[in-house]
Write an enzyme that holds these catalytic residues in place. Structure first.
Site, PDB file in Angstrom:
ATOM      1  N   HIS A 191       1.726   4.426  -2.845  1.00 40.53           N
ATOM      2  CA  HIS A 191       1.757   5.878  -2.618  1.00 40.53           C
ATOM      3  C   HIS A 191       2.956   6.514  -3.320  1.00 40.53           C
ATOM      4  O   HIS A 191       2.847   7.593  -3.896  1.00 40.53           O
ATOM      5  CB  HIS A 191       1.832   6.197  -1.119  1.00 40.53           C
ATOM      6  CG  HIS A 191       0.516   6.295  -0.448  1.00 40.53           C
ATOM      7  ND1 HIS A 191      -0.370   7.314  -0.676  1.00 40.53           N
ATOM      8  CD2 HIS A 191      -0.084   5.493   0.464  1.00 40.53           C
ATOM      9  CE1 HIS A 191      -1.458   7.148   0.052  1.00 40.53           C
ATOM     10  NE2 HIS A 191      -1.303   6.041   0.769  1.00 40.53           N
ATOM     11  N   HIS A 215       0.836  -1.201   0.000  1.00 42.87           N
ATOM     12  CA  HIS A 215       0.000   0.000   0.000  1.00 42.87           C
ATOM     13  C   HIS A 215       0.876   1.260   0.000  1.00 42.87           C
ATOM     14  O   HIS A 215       0.655   2.191  -0.782  1.00 42.87           O
ATOM     15  CB  HIS A 215      -0.921  -0.010   1.231  1.00 42.87           C
ATOM     16  CG  HIS A 215      -1.816   1.177   1.328  1.00 42.87           C
ATOM     17  ND1 HIS A 215      -3.127   1.154   0.923  1.00 42.87           N
ATOM     18  CD2 HIS A 215      -1.586   2.437   1.783  1.00 42.87           C
ATOM     19  CE1 HIS A 215      -3.673   2.348   1.124  1.00 42.87           C
ATOM     20  NE2 HIS A 215      -2.754   3.152   1.652  1.00 42.87           N
ATOM     21  N   GLU A 216       1.898   1.258   0.850  1.00 45.37           N
ATOM     22  CA  GLU A 216       2.786   2.421   0.936  1.00 45.37           C
ATOM     23  C   GLU A 216       3.627   2.565  -0.333  1.00 45.37           C
ATOM     24  O   GLU A 216       3.873   3.682  -0.798  1.00 45.37           O
ATOM     25  CB  GLU A 216       3.657   2.355   2.182  1.00 45.37           C
ATOM     26  CG  GLU A 216       2.902   2.226   3.496  1.00 45.37           C
ATOM     27  CD  GLU A 216       1.704   3.151   3.655  1.00 45.37           C
ATOM     28  OE1 GLU A 216       1.701   4.263   3.084  1.00 45.37           O
ATOM     29  OE2 GLU A 216       0.761   2.768   4.362  1.00 45.37           O
TER      30      GLU A 216
END
Length: 136
Positions: free
Chosen positions: A130, A126-127
């Site tokens: 980003h 998920h990071e």
């Protein structure tokens, strides 16, 4: 220092730039911000605190891992997940992998490689999204 969480989609959708040793201070800012949001947050990317650099932090059990310039080396075991994000409202479906291998520099600027499985692997992915400006 604890930072405010960015919710500007235009800012978050930009690809982050490589971090340098001048960006090592981000480890503390990310740690402080993660700690301040611990009730609803298990990971952060630097762009979520207003800095377009390739730095992430996520919980790995009782400790937090900070990765500078992380690169996804391999992944296996695809599955569908639903995720939320401090920068966004609601949850969204996305594809994740059960096991990943990541190369990065640590807070002492040493090269490292880590294999993650399960929920920590999901948080890391998920990071990493980003950093690429992908909004989940």
């Amino acid at each position: 220092m604890e930072k405010k969480i960015v919710k500007d989609i235009l800012f978050l959708s930009q690809v982050s730039q490589l971090a340098s040793q001048d960006d090592l201070y981000l480890a503390r800012d990310l740690q402080d911000t993660l700690l301040a949001n611990r009730e609803t947050c298990v990971g952060l990317a630097a762009n979520m605190i207003g800095v377009q650099k390739r730095v992430i932090i996520f919980n790995l059990g009782l400790v937090s891992v900070v990765m500078f310039n992380p690169v996804l080396l391999s992944f296996e075991g695809p599955y569908e997940a639903e995720e939320g994000c401090l920068s966004l409202v609601g949850v969204r479906s996305t594809k994740r992998y059960e096991t990943i291998r990541v190369a990065y520099r640590d807070s002492k600027w040493q090269e490292q490689t880590m294999t993650l499985t399960g929920f920590p692997a999901q948080i890391c992915q998920h990071e990493l999204d980003h950093l690429e400006g992908r909004i989940i």
